[in-house]
Design a protein around this motif. Structure first.
Motif: not given
Length: 265
Positions: A177-185
């Motif tokens: 989920x943290x990785x997805x947050x980075x990808x979204x940004x």
């Protein structure tokens, strides 16, 4: 603290952690007491002679602490526990029986390195794992972060998104989920550069949002303008930096150089 007291607290910690659901508050209090006990007994970084059962108990306590850290979303705490476990995993590997928690934690550590964009450390850590290459490929806890790293390098973000449902342990979902947050940004920054606006539906799809409310919250954080009537989102572009050219100064300098050239000629 006596060995008997340590043993009693260790048993209480195991029961609290194995409960469904785990009693995380109680685990946190017990871990604080047990870490002090491990320091007092020289088991936090063991050297010299220690009983096998004491070493196993110390390793179990630190492993539970690492998992507890993820479940409470405390990444710095996970870093400390995993660092303390290295002595047991590396220096005492020939003495201690294998731990079923070792490779789940090693895999979590690899994903943590990905989140922090420490790609060189990721590969160094991967290469130093005490398993042959063919066994690493078969280990689900190691295969998962290896796949994530490959997909990130390829830009296959949809595969990273889908990997959340394929996580080999529940704790992995927190880091994914943290990785997805980075990808979204990262995707959002690209959208802001490439487009002036997008339909809400397209923006939600690109950013892997399942609901409009999630997109609206994200848009608010990024400072985007949302038009619900038109169904569009307009990106906030940074104003172009204006460079003031000192015209008078440049002209004066040019005249000065011209006079000097005339004198030389």
């Amino acid at each position: 603290m006596s060995t008997q007291q340590l043993s009693s607290l260790y048993g209480e910690l195991t029961r609290s952690f194995d409960a469904r659901p785990s009693d995380l508050n109680k685990c946190g209090k017990l871990l604080a007491q047990l870490k002090v006990a491990l320091i007092e007994t020289g088991l936090i970084f063991p050297q010299g002679d220690h009983k096998l059962e004491d070493l196993v108990a110390a390793r179990d306590i630190l492993e539970i602490g690492a998992f507890w850290s993820i479940r409470t979303k405390d990444v710095p705490s996970f870093d400390r526990y995993f660092s303390q476990l290295q002595t047991f995993y590396n220096d005492f590997s020939s003495v201690l029986p294998p731990s079923k928690r070792e490779y789940p934690l090693r895999g979590l550590n690899l994903i943590r390195l990905l989140i922090q964009n420490r790609i060189a450390d990721f590969h160094t850590t991967l290469e130093s794992l005490p398993l042959p290459a063919d066994e690493l490929a078969l280990n689900p806890y190691i295969r998962h972060p290896v796949n994530l790293e490959q997909w990130l390098m390829e830009g296959s973000y949809s595969k990273v998104w889908n990997a959340r449902e394929e996580a080999p342990a529940e704790e992995y979902k927190f880091f994914v989920d943290s990785l997805i947050g980075t990808i979204r940004n990262e995707i959002a920054s690209c959208e802001e550069t490439a487009y002036e606006s997008l339909p809400l539906k397209d923006a939600a799809t690109l950013l892997f949002f399942k609901s409009q409310s999630e997109l609206l919250e994200f848009a608010k954080q990024r400072g985007w303008q949302v038009n619900l009537t038109a169904g569009t989102v307009t990106f906030a572009h940074k104003g172009e930096e204006k460079m003031e050219i000192p015209k008078e100064k440049l002209i004066a300098n040019d005249l000065h150089y011209a006079r000097e050239l005339e004198q030389i000629v």
